[in-house]
Design a protein around this motif. Structure first.
Motif, PDB file in Angstrom:
ATOM      1  N   ALA A  41      25.897 -35.086  23.425  1.00 26.22           N
ATOM      2  CA  ALA A  41      25.128 -36.311  23.669  1.00 26.22           C
ATOM      3  C   ALA A  41      26.010 -37.544  23.480  1.00 26.22           C
ATOM      4  O   ALA A  41      25.968 -38.485  24.276  1.00 26.22           O
ATOM      5  N   ASP A  47      21.413 -35.966  27.490  1.00 23.15           N
ATOM      6  CA  ASP A  47      20.596 -37.021  26.901  1.00 23.15           C
ATOM      7  C   ASP A  47      19.222 -36.434  26.616  1.00 23.15           C
ATOM      8  O   ASP A  47      18.899 -35.324  27.068  1.00 23.15           O
ATOM      9  N   THR A  48      18.417 -37.144  25.878  1.00 19.73           N
ATOM     10  CA  THR A  48      17.054 -36.704  25.610  1.00 19.73           C
ATOM     11  C   THR A  48      16.084 -37.845  25.852  1.00 19.73           C
ATOM     12  O   THR A  48      16.407 -39.007  25.599  1.00 19.73           O
ATOM     13  N   ASP A  49      14.909 -37.489  26.382  1.00 19.01           N
ATOM     14  CA  ASP A  49      13.814 -38.450  26.398  1.00 19.01           C
ATOM     15  C   ASP A  49      12.829 -37.993  25.329  1.00 19.01           C
ATOM     16  O   ASP A  49      13.186 -37.232  24.440  1.00 19.01           O
ATOM     17  N   HIS A  52      12.236 -33.973  26.780  1.00 20.02           N
ATOM     18  CA  HIS A  52      13.194 -33.016  27.319  1.00 20.02           C
ATOM     19  C   HIS A  52      14.644 -33.358  26.980  1.00 20.02           C
ATOM     20  O   HIS A  52      14.976 -34.515  26.708  1.00 20.02           O
ATOM     21  N   LEU A  53      15.480 -32.326  27.040  1.00 23.38           N
ATOM     22  CA  LEU A  53      16.923 -32.504  27.005  1.00 23.38           C
ATOM     23  C   LEU A  53      17.412 -32.500  28.441  1.00 23.38           C
ATOM     24  O   LEU A  53      17.084 -31.597  29.217  1.00 23.38           O
ATOM     25  N   ASN A  79      13.939 -28.772  33.536  1.00 24.73           N
ATOM     26  CA  ASN A  79      14.189 -29.453  32.274  1.00 24.73           C
ATOM     27  C   ASN A  79      13.404 -28.777  31.156  1.00 24.73           C
ATOM     28  O   ASN A  79      12.253 -28.383  31.349  1.00 24.73           O
ATOM     29  N   LYS A  81      12.621 -28.579  26.674  1.00 23.08           N
ATOM     30  CA  LYS A  81      12.625 -29.335  25.433  1.00 23.08           C
ATOM     31  C   LYS A  81      13.863 -28.966  24.602  1.00 23.08           C
ATOM     32  O   LYS A  81      14.406 -27.866  24.737  1.00 23.08           O
ATOM     33  N   PRO A  82      14.320 -29.890  23.732  1.00 20.37           N
ATOM     34  CA  PRO A  82      15.492 -29.583  22.891  1.00 20.37           C
ATOM     35  C   PRO A  82      15.340 -28.301  22.084  1.00 20.37           C
ATOM     36  O   PRO A  82      16.302 -27.553  21.924  1.00 20.37           O
ATOM     37  N   TRP A  85      16.490 -25.260  23.913  1.00 16.24           N
ATOM     38  CA  TRP A  85      17.935 -25.097  24.010  1.00 16.24           C
ATOM     39  C   TRP A  85      18.551 -24.684  22.681  1.00 16.24           C
ATOM     40  O   TRP A  85      19.513 -23.913  22.651  1.00 16.24           O
ATOM     41  N   ILE A 192      16.597 -37.006  17.754  1.00 14.36           N
ATOM     42  CA  ILE A 192      15.637 -36.084  18.375  1.00 14.36           C
ATOM     43  C   ILE A 192      16.134 -34.644  18.325  1.00 14.36           C
ATOM     44  O   ILE A 192      15.365 -33.714  18.083  1.00 14.36           O
ATOM     45  N   ILE A 193      17.421 -34.422  18.566  1.00 14.30           N
ATOM     46  CA  ILE A 193      17.959 -33.063  18.537  1.00 14.30           C
ATOM     47  C   ILE A 193      17.880 -32.501  17.120  1.00 14.30           C
ATOM     48  O   ILE A 193      17.544 -31.332  16.913  1.00 14.30           O
TER      49      ILE A 193
END
Length: 221
Positions: A41, A47-49, A52-53, A79, A81-82, A85, A192-193
């Motif tokens: 990142a 990137d993340t919103d 989603h990642l 896409n 979600k973190p 992943w 967020i991650i």
């Protein structure tokens, strides 16, 4: 300069014994994946919103681990979600700890030894031979939390990982810990991650607890 994942691995190692400290199931595995995602990142690869990642740039970085993770992300057509992943990459990169330990050995920070357990089984240990890097990590986090300094993006990442993997006790004294944990929690919420890593660990602990409970409640034949 060492990576977030290497810093986290150093924090998780007992300096004298060269073995990993006791941690909740999957904490280190998920934490290392989170560290790699956070590094990507900051490299503007992902990137993340709020949900989603997102893959921003899938071109190679020159780092074998980073590029492997990017390849895994590129293979997914939708896409995710973190937390998806964190779990998937931890499942796919089963030798991640070994690769990172080998990197720290090649950098002269760790050395590899073999110790006998019960004079029967061999267990590899990794004592620190150059603890400059680890001292810098611990000192940086300690001073940031105790002095209430403003964290930079890399500090936010590392503190988030410390929180997720329950490593604060390795940095702060018992007297400092209660006050430190409150500030750590506040800073960890910025990433967020890191929150995804923490959520994944909560989920895996619930699965284990439920499994143990189901076994204990099962009638004896």
């Amino acid at each position: 300069m060492i990576t977030f994942a290497e810093e986290l691995l150093l924090l998780a190692l007992d300096d004298k014994k060269g073995t990993f400290i006791e941690m909740p199931t999957m904490s280190l595995e998920y934490g290392l994946v989170g560290a790699i995602l956070m590094e990507l990142a900051l490299l503007n690869k992902i990137d993340t919103d709020m949900e989603h990642l997102l893959l921003i740039d899938g071109s190679p970085t020159g780092d074998l681990i980073f590029d492997k993770v990017l390849d895994i992300i590129k293979q997914e057509s939708q896409n995710q979600k973190p937390i998806f992943w964190v779990k998937k990459i931890a499942n796919d990169l089963t030798s991640l700890q070994t690769v990172l330990l080998d990197r720290l050995i090649s950098k002269g920070i760790l050395k590899k030894e073999k110790h006998k357990i019960l004079w029967v089984f061999n267990k590899r240990c990794y004592p620190v031979i150059n603890n400059t890097e680890e001292k810098e990590v611990k000192t940086r986090i300690h001073e940031l939390i105790i002095n209430k300094d403003i964290p930079d993006p890399r500090d936010v990442v590392l503190i988030s990982l410390v929180d997720s993997c329950n490593l604060a006790k390795e940095i702060f004294s018992k007297d400092e810990l209660e006050k430190a944990e409150h500030r750590i929690k506040l800073i960890a919420k910025m990433d967020i991650i890191g929150q995804a890593v923490a959520k994944a660990l909560v989920e895996i602990q619930k699965i284990i607890t439920d499994a143990v409970a189901s076994v204990s409640l099962r009638p004896i034949p």
